[in-house]
Each structure stands twice: as C-alpha cells, then as structure tokens.
Motif scaffolding. Structure first.
Motif, PDB file in Angstrom:
ATOM      1  N   THR A   1       0.853  -1.174   0.000  1.00 57.21           N
ATOM      2  CA  THR A   1       0.000   0.000   0.000  1.00 57.21           C
ATOM      3  C   THR A   1       0.897   1.234   0.000  1.00 57.21           C
ATOM      4  N   LEU A   2       0.276   2.402  -0.039  1.00 51.27           N
ATOM      5  CA  LEU A   2       1.061   3.627  -0.226  1.00 51.27           C
ATOM      6  C   LEU A   2       1.179   4.469   1.044  1.00 51.27           C
ATOM      7  N   ASP A   3       1.006   3.825   2.195  1.00 55.03           N
ATOM      8  CA  ASP A   3       1.267   4.513   3.457  1.00 55.03           C
ATOM      9  C   ASP A   3       2.734   4.341   3.827  1.00 55.03           C
ATOM     10  N   GLU A   4       3.214   5.182   4.701  1.00 54.48           N
ATOM     11  CA  GLU A   4       4.642   5.215   5.020  1.00 54.48           C
ATOM     12  C   GLU A   4       5.118   3.926   5.653  1.00 54.48           C
ATOM     13  N   ASP A   5       4.298   3.301   6.514  1.00 54.67           N
ATOM     14  CA  ASP A   5       4.712   2.062   7.159  1.00 54.67           C
ATOM     15  C   ASP A   5       4.962   0.967   6.134  1.00 54.67           C
ATOM     16  N   ALA A   6       4.093   0.886   5.126  1.00 54.85           N
ATOM     17  CA  ALA A   6       4.232  -0.167   4.121  1.00 54.85           C
ATOM     18  C   ALA A   6       5.476   0.046   3.267  1.00 54.85           C
ATOM     19  N   THR A   7       5.730   1.274   2.864  1.00 57.69           N
ATOM     20  CA  THR A   7       6.920   1.522   2.044  1.00 57.69           C
ATOM     21  C   THR A   7       8.195   1.352   2.874  1.00 57.69           C
ATOM     22  N   ASP A   8       8.131   1.649   4.171  1.00 59.87           N
ATOM     23  CA  ASP A   8       9.262   1.343   5.045  1.00 59.87           C
ATOM     24  C   ASP A   8       9.491  -0.164   5.119  1.00 59.87           C
ATOM     25  N   GLY A   9       8.392  -0.933   5.093  1.00 65.46           N
ATOM     26  CA  GLY A   9       8.495  -2.390   5.087  1.00 65.46           C
ATOM     27  C   GLY A   9       9.223  -2.913   3.870  1.00 65.46           C
ATOM     28  N   LEU A  10       9.104  -2.194   2.742  1.00 67.07           N
ATOM     29  CA  LEU A  10       9.831  -2.585   1.536  1.00 67.07           C
ATOM     30  C   LEU A  10      11.332  -2.521   1.758  1.00 67.07           C
ATOM     31  N   ALA A  11      11.784  -1.449   2.389  1.00 66.05           N
ATOM     32  CA  ALA A  11      13.227  -1.302   2.637  1.00 66.05           C
ATOM     33  C   ALA A  11      13.747  -2.453   3.488  1.00 66.05           C
ATOM     34  N   ALA A  12      12.976  -2.828   4.516  1.00 68.40           N
ATOM     35  CA  ALA A  12      13.385  -3.950   5.362  1.00 68.40           C
ATOM     36  C   ALA A  12      13.389  -5.252   4.573  1.00 68.40           C
ATOM     37  N   LEU A  13      12.392  -5.434   3.701  1.00 67.91           N
ATOM     38  CA  LEU A  13      12.339  -6.638   2.873  1.00 67.91           C
ATOM     39  C   LEU A  13      13.539  -6.719   1.941  1.00 67.91           C
ATOM     40  N   PHE A  14      13.892  -5.613   1.310  1.00 63.16           N
ATOM     41  CA  PHE A  14      15.038  -5.612   0.400  1.00 63.16           C
ATOM     42  C   PHE A  14      16.321  -5.983   1.145  1.00 63.16           C
ATOM     43  N   GLN A  15      16.435  -5.536   2.394  1.00 67.96           N
ATOM     44  CA  GLN A  15      17.598  -5.920   3.198  1.00 67.96           C
ATOM     45  C   GLN A  15      17.620  -7.425   3.459  1.00 67.96           C
ATOM     46  N   ASP A  16      16.433  -7.990   3.714  1.00 71.62           N
ATOM     47  CA  ASP A  16      16.347  -9.433   3.942  1.00 71.62           C
ATOM     48  C   ASP A  16      16.690 -10.217   2.676  1.00 71.62           C
ATOM     49  N   ILE A  17      16.250  -9.713   1.523  1.00 74.41           N
ATOM     50  CA  ILE A  17      16.583 -10.366   0.259  1.00 74.41           C
ATOM     51  C   ILE A  17      18.095 -10.384   0.059  1.00 74.41           C
ATOM     52  N   GLU A  18      18.734  -9.275   0.361  1.00 69.70           N
ATOM     53  CA  GLU A  18      20.191  -9.220   0.238  1.00 69.70           C
ATOM     54  C   GLU A  18      20.864 -10.193   1.200  1.00 69.70           C
ATOM     55  N   ARG A  19      20.297 -10.335   2.389  1.00 70.31           N
ATOM     56  CA  ARG A  19      20.889 -11.277   3.346  1.00 70.31           C
ATOM     57  C   ARG A  19      20.754 -12.707   2.836  1.00 70.31           C
ATOM     58  N   VAL A  20      19.590 -13.039   2.275  1.00 72.32           N
ATOM     59  CA  VAL A  20      19.385 -14.382   1.727  1.00 72.32           C
ATOM     60  C   VAL A  20      20.382 -14.659   0.600  1.00 72.32           C
ATOM     61  N   ARG A  21      20.634 -13.659  -0.216  1.00 66.59           N
ATOM     62  CA  ARG A  21      21.631 -13.828  -1.286  1.00 66.59           C
ATOM     63  C   ARG A  21      23.035 -13.955  -0.702  1.00 66.59           C
ATOM     64  N   ASP A  22      23.381 -13.055   0.223  1.00 63.89           N
ATOM     65  CA  ASP A  22      24.737 -13.033   0.768  1.00 63.89           C
ATOM     66  C   ASP A  22      25.071 -14.302   1.546  1.00 63.89           C
ATOM     67  N   MET A  23      24.068 -14.849   2.232  1.00 64.77           N
ATOM     68  CA  MET A  23      24.285 -16.082   2.994  1.00 64.77           C
ATOM     69  C   MET A  23      24.298 -17.314   2.094  1.00 64.77           C
ATOM     70  N   GLU A  24      24.058 -17.090   0.802  1.00 66.95           N
ATOM     71  CA  GLU A  24      24.019 -18.162  -0.193  1.00 66.95           C
ATOM     72  C   GLU A  24      22.945 -19.195   0.098  1.00 66.95           C
ATOM     73  N   TRP A  25      21.872 -18.760   0.761  1.00 69.07           N
ATOM     74  CA  TRP A  25      20.692 -19.600   0.896  1.00 69.07           C
ATOM     75  C   TRP A  25      19.953 -19.653  -0.442  1.00 69.07           C
ATOM     76  N   ASN A  26      20.057 -18.561  -1.209  1.00 65.27           N
ATOM     77  CA  ASN A  26      19.449 -18.493  -2.538  1.00 65.27           C
ATOM     78  C   ASN A  26      20.066 -17.302  -3.272  1.00 65.27           C
ATOM     79  N   SER A  27      21.214 -17.524  -3.849  1.00 65.68           N
ATOM     80  CA  SER A  27      21.945 -16.421  -4.478  1.00 65.68           C
ATOM     81  C   SER A  27      21.284 -15.947  -5.766  1.00 65.68           C
ATOM     82  N   ASP A  28      20.362 -16.745  -6.323  1.00 64.15           N
ATOM     83  CA  ASP A  28      19.701 -16.381  -7.584  1.00 64.15           C
ATOM     84  C   ASP A  28      18.351 -15.703  -7.378  1.00 64.15           C
ATOM     85  N   LEU A  29      17.970 -15.428  -6.154  1.00 64.50           N
ATOM     86  CA  LEU A  29      16.669 -14.818  -5.880  1.00 64.50           C
ATOM     87  C   LEU A  29      16.553 -13.458  -6.557  1.00 64.50           C
TER      88      LEU A  29
END
Length: 279
Positions: free
Chosen positions: A170-198
């Motif tokens: 959604t377009l409220d600030e909390d939801a867009t802040d949640g995107l930033a946290a999600l992107f950080q988690d995606i990077e962690r999943v890649r960096d930990m090589e749990w799924n580098s192709d995600l």
C-alpha cells in the motif's frame, strides 16, 4: 559462516513468494487471486502457506471441499493429522509426506501449528525447505508462497525457496518502510548463499485510493525511487476485492465496482503468470 546453498537443487517449477514485512497490505488477497488465476489457466499449482494465520490454507481447503464434497478436512490442523505435508515438515530432512491434493490442478502445503516453533531453529535450517521442495519441482508449473508479515526465519526460508519475490504494498509510510526492510532481507538471503539467484519481480501496488492526492504523490515518489520495480498494473481499493476470499473477484457478485475490480485484479495476475508461460 555462510550456509552453502544446495547447488544440486534445480527448481523446474517457477516459485513466487509474496512478501512484505508490513501487515494489512493485501498480501494474502494477491496470493489468493494468483492461485485462482493460475488454476483458470490450467497451470499445475503448488501453494505453500508460511503464515501461521493460515488464511491462504483456509481458502485452499474451501476449494478442496468444493472439488470433493465428502472431504472431511476443513481446518488447517486436520491436514497434518491426515498425514499430508505441512509447511513445518518442510524443515524436516526425512519427511516422506506429500502435498495435499486440492483439485485437478492445485496442491497444498498447509500452514500448521508447528510453524511458531521455527523461530527456535538454527540458521542451518533455513535452506531445508528449498531442498525438500526439490522432489516436487517437476510435478508443478508454478509455486505460490504466502508469508507472514514479519521478519524472521519463516520469511528467510520462504525467500530461500523461491525464484522471484513479489511485494504487495500500500502507499502509506509504514508499508513503504516495510519494503526497505524486505530488500535488506533479500540481500541477506543472497549473501548467505541460501538463494543467491533470488530475484525481485516487482512491487505490486495494492489498495490504492484513486481519489487520494497522498496516494498519487506517494506512488510518484516510489516510482522515482525504485523505477521499474513498481509493477505496471495497479490494484485499487475496492469493496468487491475485500470480499473475494473463497472465489476470485471476477467471479463474485458482492461489493461495489465489482466489474472494475475484476478487470484490475485479473490484469495484475496475468502480468505475473504470463511470466510462467514464457519460461
């Protein structure tokens, strides 16, 4: 120390994980409609529910009951009792259980009560669901994974098991802040090589208020920030979409603007699932 990604696993089905760390963004609604549309397209569809609330599981159990009126499994807890594979069992290396057949094209790996215990597992357990799913990869065209609206090992495991991330927002600030946290988690999943192709497929704008100057401004700002990651088709706030739980909004007869809601939701789902057809 990094956990080495299981290199022998090649997922033949295309797996989408629906994720946003903010609740209330309509993640499960989008998941449901992707499932409904995949079945209409006659795609062999595996549904995995990583969310302990089990709302996606309940929708699939309703579909199963519609396909087989004599079925006596009507609650998420009964899936495990009947011997079918549940999401928590994906973390067990020796599980022989199979996904529960729902209808001609769909199967379910249901949320279960044991999911709350995953928080106590070590990080070494995170790649296991991806390994467990490998044995089913040639049986399905598409896998749709719903997730809890929070950070943690369940989300990491779901991300590790997928090919693509779709983030309803959604377009409220909390939801867009949640995107930033999600992107950080995606990077962690890649960096930990749990799924580098995600890969991030995109941000699916959901429940936008067409008449809201705030929402229009927030959408423009998000597009300026992340560009093409914002998916083209917008899902607007519609009463008919909120009421579409057991069947898709394009088959429903409840809520105002149901025709417009149907067109918008189907277009968003088609844009995602047409990706499957071109793989």
């Amino acid at each position: 120390m990094k956990n080495i990604q299981p290199s022998a696993l090649v997922l033949k089905m295309i797996s989408y994980v629906l994720a946003n760390q903010k609740g209330g963004v309509g993640k499960t609604s989008v998941s449901r409609h992707l499932i409904f549309r995949a079945l209409e397209m006659k795609l062999r569809t595996l549904v995995i529910d990583f969310d302990p609330q089990a709302n996606t599981t309940k929708t699939l159990l309703h579909l199963a009951k519609s396909a087989n009126p004599t079925l006596d499994i009507t609650e998420p807890g009964q899936v495990s009792d009947a011997g079918w594979l549940t999401t928590a069992r994906l973390f067990h290396k020796d599980s022989k259980a199979q996904p529960m057949p729902v209808n001609e094209y769909a199967s379910l790996i249901a949320a279960d009560a044991e999911l709350v215990d995953i928080a106590d597992y070590s990080l070494d357990a995170i790649p296991q669901p991806r390994l467990s799913l490998g044995k089913f990869a040639d049986q399905y065209d598409v896998c749709i994974i719903d997730t809890p609206p929070s950070q943690g090992k369940l989300l990491y495991a779901a991300l590790a098991a997928a090919n693509f991330v779709i983030s309803p927002c959604t377009l409220d600030e909390d939801a867009t802040d949640g995107l930033a946290a999600l992107f950080q988690d995606i990077e962690r999943v890649r960096d930990m090589e749990w799924n580098s192709d995600l890969k991030i497929m995109g941000i699916q704008i959901n429940k936008m208020d067409k008449s809201s100057a705030h929402d229009r401004k927030a959408l423009a700002a998000l597009r300026d920030s992340v560009g093409d990651l914002v998916m083209k088709d917008i899902i607007y706030e519609r009463a008919a979409t909120r009421l579409a739980i057991r069947k898709p909004v394009w088959q429903g007869n409840r809520g105002e603007n149901k025709g417009v809601a149907a067109v918008e939701m189907k277009a968003a789902c088609n844009a995602i699932l047409n990706h499957v057809a071109h793989q």
